[in-house]
Design a protein around this motif. Structure first.
Motif, short mmCIF file in Angstrom:
data_model
loop_
_atom_site.label_atom_id
_atom_site.label_comp_id
_atom_site.label_asym_id
_atom_site.label_seq_id
_atom_site.Cartn_x
_atom_site.Cartn_y
_atom_site.Cartn_z
N TRP A 5 0.78 -1.26 -0.05
CA TRP A 5 0.03 -0.03 -0.02
C TRP A 5 0.97 1.40 0.08
O TRP A 5 0.44 2.29 -0.40
N CYS A 45 -3.07 -0.08 -17.34
CA CYS A 45 -3.51 1.34 -16.76
C CYS A 45 -4.36 1.80 -17.78
O CYS A 45 -5.66 2.57 -17.28
N GLY A 66 -8.28 4.46 -11.17
CA GLY A 66 -7.83 4.27 -9.81
C GLY A 66 -7.32 2.85 -9.73
O GLY A 66 -6.10 2.53 -9.36
N LEU A 67 -8.02 1.85 -10.26
CA LEU A 67 -7.78 0.47 -10.11
C LEU A 67 -6.88 0.26 -10.97
O LEU A 67 -5.76 -0.59 -10.66
N PHE A 70 -3.47 1.32 -9.30
CA PHE A 70 -3.21 0.50 -8.21
C PHE A 70 -2.32 -0.56 -8.66
O PHE A 70 -1.49 -1.09 -8.52
N GLY A 73 1.17 0.28 -10.20
CA GLY A 73 2.00 0.23 -8.88
C GLY A 73 2.32 -0.91 -8.28
O GLY A 73 3.62 -1.14 -8.03
N GLN A 74 1.54 -2.03 -8.26
CA GLN A 74 2.05 -3.23 -7.73
C GLN A 74 3.12 -3.93 -8.75
O GLN A 74 4.04 -4.70 -8.31
#
Length: 93
Positions: A5, A45, A66-67, A70, A73-74
């Motif tokens: 996170w 993305c 947003g999903l 995320f 980022g992972q």
């Protein structure tokens, strides 16, 4: 698969100060664009944002973007941990 996170969630960075954590992360992040996984994450993305716009209008765009961000980022954290863990630990290149 572990979900990260924040940068403090990364084991190699959790005991460092805020500034040192950011410095080490930036050092490793600069190199992630050499790997196909990062570019695939960017495409994913964008695809999520486009799907949200197509199916859900403005609200869908915000949620799906947003999903997608995320997930991107992972993927970036996965690439950093796989190839650049030594930079997070403070070792030179």
């Amino acid at each position: 698969m572990k979900i990260y996170w924040t940068l403090k969630s990364i084991t190699e960075l959790k005991d460092l100060s805020f500034r040192e954590r950011g410095r080490r992360w930036r050092s490793a992040y600069k190199s992630v664009f050499r790997h196909w996984q990062t570019w695939g994450g960017l495409v994913l993305c964008g695809a999520f944002g486009g799907a949200g716009a197509y199916f859900g209008g403005i609200a869908g765009t915000a949620i799906f973007s947003g999903l997608g961000g995320f997930i991107y980022g992972q993927i970036v954290i996965h690439v950093v941990l796989k190839y650049y863990r030594h930079r997070l630990q403070g070792e030179a290149n």
